[in-house]
Design a protein around this motif. Sequence first.
Motif, short mmCIF file in Angstrom:
data_model
loop_
_atom_site.label_atom_id
_atom_site.label_comp_id
_atom_site.label_asym_id
_atom_site.label_seq_id
_atom_site.Cartn_x
_atom_site.Cartn_y
_atom_site.Cartn_z
N ASN A 31 -10.35 1.58 9.43
CA ASN A 31 -11.74 1.74 9.90
C ASN A 31 -12.71 1.55 8.75
O ASN A 31 -13.16 2.52 8.14
CB ASN A 31 -11.95 3.13 10.48
CG ASN A 31 -11.00 3.42 11.62
OD1 ASN A 31 -10.50 2.49 12.25
ND2 ASN A 31 -10.75 4.68 11.88
N ALA A 32 -13.05 0.32 8.49
CA ALA A 32 -13.84 -0.02 7.30
C ALA A 32 -15.21 0.66 7.30
O ALA A 32 -15.81 0.86 6.25
CB ALA A 32 -14.00 -1.52 7.19
N ASP A 33 -15.72 1.01 8.49
CA ASP A 33 -17.08 1.55 8.58
C ASP A 33 -17.16 3.05 8.30
O ASP A 33 -18.23 3.58 8.01
CB ASP A 33 -17.64 1.30 9.99
CG ASP A 33 -17.78 -0.19 10.26
OD1 ASP A 33 -17.81 -0.95 9.26
OD2 ASP A 33 -17.88 -0.56 11.43
N GLN A 34 -16.04 3.73 8.43
CA GLN A 34 -16.06 5.19 8.26
C GLN A 34 -16.34 5.56 6.80
O GLN A 34 -15.99 4.81 5.90
CB GLN A 34 -14.69 5.76 8.67
CG GLN A 34 -14.39 5.62 10.14
CD GLN A 34 -15.42 6.31 11.01
OE1 GLN A 34 -16.19 5.65 11.69
NE2 GLN A 34 -15.47 7.62 10.96
N PRO A 35 -16.96 6.73 6.61
CA PRO A 35 -17.15 7.19 5.23
C PRO A 35 -15.78 7.55 4.64
O PRO A 35 -14.86 7.89 5.37
CB PRO A 35 -18.01 8.44 5.39
CG PRO A 35 -17.82 8.88 6.78
CD PRO A 35 -17.54 7.65 7.59
N CYS A 36 -15.69 7.49 3.31
CA CYS A 36 -14.37 7.66 2.73
C CYS A 36 -14.14 9.07 2.18
O CYS A 36 -13.33 9.27 1.29
CB CYS A 36 -14.12 6.61 1.65
SG CYS A 36 -15.15 6.77 0.20
N MET A 80 -4.14 7.96 5.22
CA MET A 80 -4.97 6.99 4.49
C MET A 80 -4.89 5.61 5.12
O MET A 80 -5.89 4.88 5.18
CB MET A 80 -4.54 6.95 3.03
CG MET A 80 -4.86 8.25 2.30
SD MET A 80 -4.75 8.13 0.50
CE MET A 80 -3.01 7.88 0.25
N ALA A 132 -6.98 12.30 -2.12
CA ALA A 132 -6.67 11.91 -3.50
C ALA A 132 -6.93 13.05 -4.47
O ALA A 132 -6.13 13.33 -5.37
CB ALA A 132 -7.49 10.68 -3.88
N VAL A 155 -10.38 10.22 2.44
CA VAL A 155 -9.54 9.58 1.43
C VAL A 155 -9.76 10.26 0.08
O VAL A 155 -8.81 10.59 -0.65
CB VAL A 155 -9.87 8.08 1.33
CG1 VAL A 155 -9.16 7.46 0.15
CG2 VAL A 155 -9.50 7.36 2.60
N ASP A 156 -11.01 10.48 -0.22
CA ASP A 156 -11.38 11.14 -1.46
C ASP A 156 -10.76 12.54 -1.54
O ASP A 156 -10.19 12.92 -2.56
CB ASP A 156 -12.91 11.24 -1.52
CG ASP A 156 -13.39 11.54 -2.93
OD1 ASP A 156 -12.90 10.89 -3.87
OD2 ASP A 156 -14.25 12.43 -3.08
N PHE A 209 0.84 -1.20 0.00
CA PHE A 209 0.00 0.00 0.00
C PHE A 209 0.88 1.25 0.00
O PHE A 209 0.70 2.17 -0.81
CB PHE A 209 -0.90 -0.02 1.24
CG PHE A 209 -1.90 1.10 1.31
CD1 PHE A 209 -3.24 0.86 1.03
CD2 PHE A 209 -1.52 2.39 1.68
CE1 PHE A 209 -4.17 1.89 1.11
CE2 PHE A 209 -2.45 3.42 1.75
CZ PHE A 209 -3.78 3.17 1.46
N LEU A 235 -7.11 5.54 8.05
CA LEU A 235 -8.51 5.44 7.63
C LEU A 235 -8.85 4.04 7.14
O LEU A 235 -9.93 3.52 7.40
CB LEU A 235 -8.77 6.46 6.52
CG LEU A 235 -8.76 7.91 6.97
CD1 LEU A 235 -8.65 8.84 5.78
CD2 LEU A 235 -9.99 8.23 7.79
N SER A 236 -7.91 3.43 6.44
CA SER A 236 -8.20 2.13 5.83
C SER A 236 -8.41 1.06 6.89
O SER A 236 -8.91 -0.02 6.60
CB SER A 236 -7.10 1.73 4.86
OG SER A 236 -5.99 1.25 5.56
#
Lengths: 145, 145
Positions: B77-82, B71, B89, B85-86, B54, B74-75
């Motif tokens: 915490n699968a439940d969090q909105p992304c 990132m 990017a 990350v967006d 990664f 964040l990755s």
Amino acid sequence: MTPRDISIGLLASETGCKVQTIRYYEEIGLLPEPPRTAGNQRVYDERHVKRLSFIRHSRELGFSLDAIREMLALSDNADQPCETVDRIAKSHLDDVVEKIAQLTSLKKELQRMVKHCKGGRISECRIIEVLADHSHGHCLTDHKV
Amino acid sequence: MTPRDISIGLLASETGCKVQTIRYYEEIGLLPEPPRTAGNQRVYDERHVKRLSFIRHSRELGFSLDAIREMLALSDNADQPCETVDRIAKSHLDDVVEKIAQLTSLKKELQRMVKHCKGGRISECRIIEVLADHSHGHCLTDHKV
DNA sequence: CTTGCACCTACAGTGGCTGTAGATATTAGG
DNA sequence: CCTAATATCTACAGCCACTGTAGGTGCAAG
């Protein structure tokens, strides 16, 4: 003495270069050591302004300090052929062209990533997915770093 | 124990990352400290391979280590909105687009310079001239640095 | 048991500056 | 002439993302 003696601060504001950067250029031998006042402060003249402007403009064009050092040395020998200068400039141009190509392929990959992100949860985020797992397919752009 | 224990050298060759770089990532807290053998050597497993992949892929895409750190956090915490990350990017994409624009204007200026060089003497070299004296005219491209 | 490689720590160096601390010089105003 | 503010001085640390080095230890094959 010289038509116009200026302090380091004035040289800085005339060339758009920070005072520390000027001292740094002197330290690494890009700018000659100027004479000093009785109080040990640097005194510059027009030739320093020219030389520093040359350096600054070359830096804006992305030339390395080493390349600039070489070009400055050459520019002092008005009689020499300008092959080397030409070679340095062309080689730098090649670098820039290559860098643009790299960044363009990068841009495409980032755009694809961002486009696919639907704004849901991390768990279904395409961006994270792509970053985590580059090996799996959809690799249009093989950019070398 | 774990299905597959690998040494730092193996991790390096699997991810295309230098051994020192792996230790550096550990030092700055990007990679977790792995367990050690009795002889004090690092032992990695599949999760390390994934995390390092990664990181490497993100670096190839030009993300800063700070952005990658965020990132990665964040990755987990699968439940969090992304959104974040967006945002990272997209912001990086913006940077890349801007950089391309800068370099393209640079390219034009370098091409003009190189084209005008007739291969004569330094004294009549357009390249040296342009570098020495940016202020005088023919400045089509106002690129900001 | 030895040879040779992989690994360990700790630290210096890269490029091109930028920022800081603490001391001195100069200049403008009163 | 004195003072206060600004400019300059030196020396050094820090930035990013590594890379390389020196000098020592671990470990597997022959």
